[in-house]
Design a protein around this motif. Sequence first.
Motif, PDB file in Angstrom:
ATOM      1  N   ALA A   5      39.747  24.700  -5.290  1.00  0.00           N
ATOM      2  CA  ALA A   5      40.536  24.262  -4.136  1.00  0.00           C
ATOM      3  C   ALA A   5      40.518  22.737  -4.020  1.00  0.00           C
ATOM      4  O   ALA A   5      41.528  22.112  -3.670  1.00  0.00           O
ATOM      5  N   GLN A   6      39.381  22.132  -4.330  1.00  0.00           N
ATOM      6  CA  GLN A   6      39.297  20.677  -4.294  1.00  0.00           C
ATOM      7  C   GLN A   6      40.206  20.054  -5.346  1.00  0.00           C
ATOM      8  O   GLN A   6      40.873  19.043  -5.092  1.00  0.00           O
ATOM      9  N   ALA A   7      40.234  20.681  -6.528  1.00  0.00           N
ATOM     10  CA  ALA A   7      41.092  20.171  -7.597  1.00  0.00           C
ATOM     11  C   ALA A   7      42.556  20.225  -7.184  1.00  0.00           C
ATOM     12  O   ALA A   7      43.328  19.287  -7.442  1.00  0.00           O
ATOM     13  N   ARG A   8      42.963  21.318  -6.541  1.00  0.00           N
ATOM     14  CA  ARG A   8      44.359  21.422  -6.082  1.00  0.00           C
ATOM     15  C   ARG A   8      44.669  20.338  -5.059  1.00  0.00           C
ATOM     16  O   ARG A   8      45.731  19.708  -5.089  1.00  0.00           O
ATOM     17  N   TRP A   9      43.740  20.126  -4.118  1.00  0.00           N
ATOM     18  CA  TRP A   9      43.948  19.107  -3.085  1.00  0.00           C
ATOM     19  C   TRP A   9      44.073  17.722  -3.729  1.00  0.00           C
ATOM     20  O   TRP A   9      44.951  16.938  -3.371  1.00  0.00           O
ATOM     21  N   ILE A  10      43.198  17.445  -4.680  1.00  0.00           N
ATOM     22  CA  ILE A  10      43.210  16.131  -5.347  1.00  0.00           C
ATOM     23  C   ILE A  10      44.514  15.929  -6.104  1.00  0.00           C
ATOM     24  O   ILE A  10      45.113  14.847  -6.056  1.00  0.00           O
ATOM     25  N   ARG A  11      44.968  16.969  -6.803  1.00  0.00           N
ATOM     26  CA  ARG A  11      46.232  16.850  -7.543  1.00  0.00           C
ATOM     27  C   ARG A  11      47.391  16.556  -6.600  1.00  0.00           C
ATOM     28  O   ARG A  11      48.238  15.708  -6.874  1.00  0.00           O
ATOM     29  N   GLU A  12      47.423  17.272  -5.474  1.00  0.00           N
ATOM     30  CA  GLU A  12      48.510  17.083  -4.515  1.00  0.00           C
ATOM     31  C   GLU A  12      48.460  15.679  -3.903  1.00  0.00           C
ATOM     32  O   GLU A  12      49.489  15.016  -3.747  1.00  0.00           O
TER      33      GLU A  12
END
Length: 371
Positions: A266-273
């Motif tokens: 979930a952190q990776a998705r947030w960072i990508r966005e």
Amino acid sequence: MDQATIRRRLQALRERREVNQTDLAQALGFNDRQTLSDIELGKRQVAPVDLVRAAEFFGVDTGYFTDPFELAGEANFSWRQAAKADDLESFERRAGGWIATYRHLSRLKGESVNSLLPQIGLNPKSSFEEAADEGDAVSRSLGLGDVPAANLASVLEQKLDTLILHVDTVVGVSGAACQLGPLNTILINRHEPAGRRAFDMGHELFHLITWREMAPAHVEEESKLSKNQKRVEQLADNFSGGLLMPRHVVVGLIDKAALPSNDPEAQARWIREAATQLGVSGPAMKWRLVALGLLKNAAAQSIGDGLLRMDAAANPAALPPRFSHRFVATLGWSIEQGHLSVRRAADVIGTSVDDLAVLFTEHGLKTPFDL
């Protein structure tokens, strides 16, 4: 070509070839060293016969000293490369020709070639946090807004008269900074990912505004840098992080959508966005969060950089047009005014006449000649 430039070129070539004033003065037929010293100090003009003799002595063409479309050792370059680049010396000469051409034509046009870059209070002993804070401060002072990456190039050109050129570099080179007297230039490999291009621009900006205090290496190949040089490069990266991801902007993103905790995916998705919104790379965003104390280092280590780059690879951004609008518009003006032939303009940028016409179209400019 003005006398001041000729003198600088002559002196720079003498020093680069490690020739003392006495030996060159003798080769030029002067009675003593003082005559050459007076030339280098601007107290005496360089006569045509002096240039002919100097060219013969150094084994160069007289145009080396007089051609306004060449730099001839006047500039300082710092190249950013990940691995050894093929024929970088030859490419530097080409890039120097672009910059020299812009300088010469801008002067003919009556436009400024005096970059107005801010100076910042950093030195090699400054902390990475201080470098990032300076980047943050510069971002705000330049009014780069909530997406600095989108505005950086235009602000540097329009507000600070810094030439930005997106070019096709040799393999292995991502960008460069060039200091030519009062004219500063940043070259960016336009084939790099969009987020990387912006970060490299911030990195090279750091070098331009700290050159006197900590001059960068001519070639920033990590495996060949000294310990001090590596630190300067790390300071440049931290400055670029603060410039493109100011604290208030990053905190604002978290206020809108909280950064997940204890969930690497979930952190990776947030960072990508978040990285996509700011026009930077996922890894750059991840480490900026760590620097700001918004993501623990252990959590960052658990998020692979490869995962953060996936979206950029799947959705490549369009390449920016070659060179820049200002550069190409200056070429067009010079052709219309008769200062530069169409063939010479094509030769300067290393292309055909047909492709030169395409270049004007890329920038939405009227082609100043008939095919």
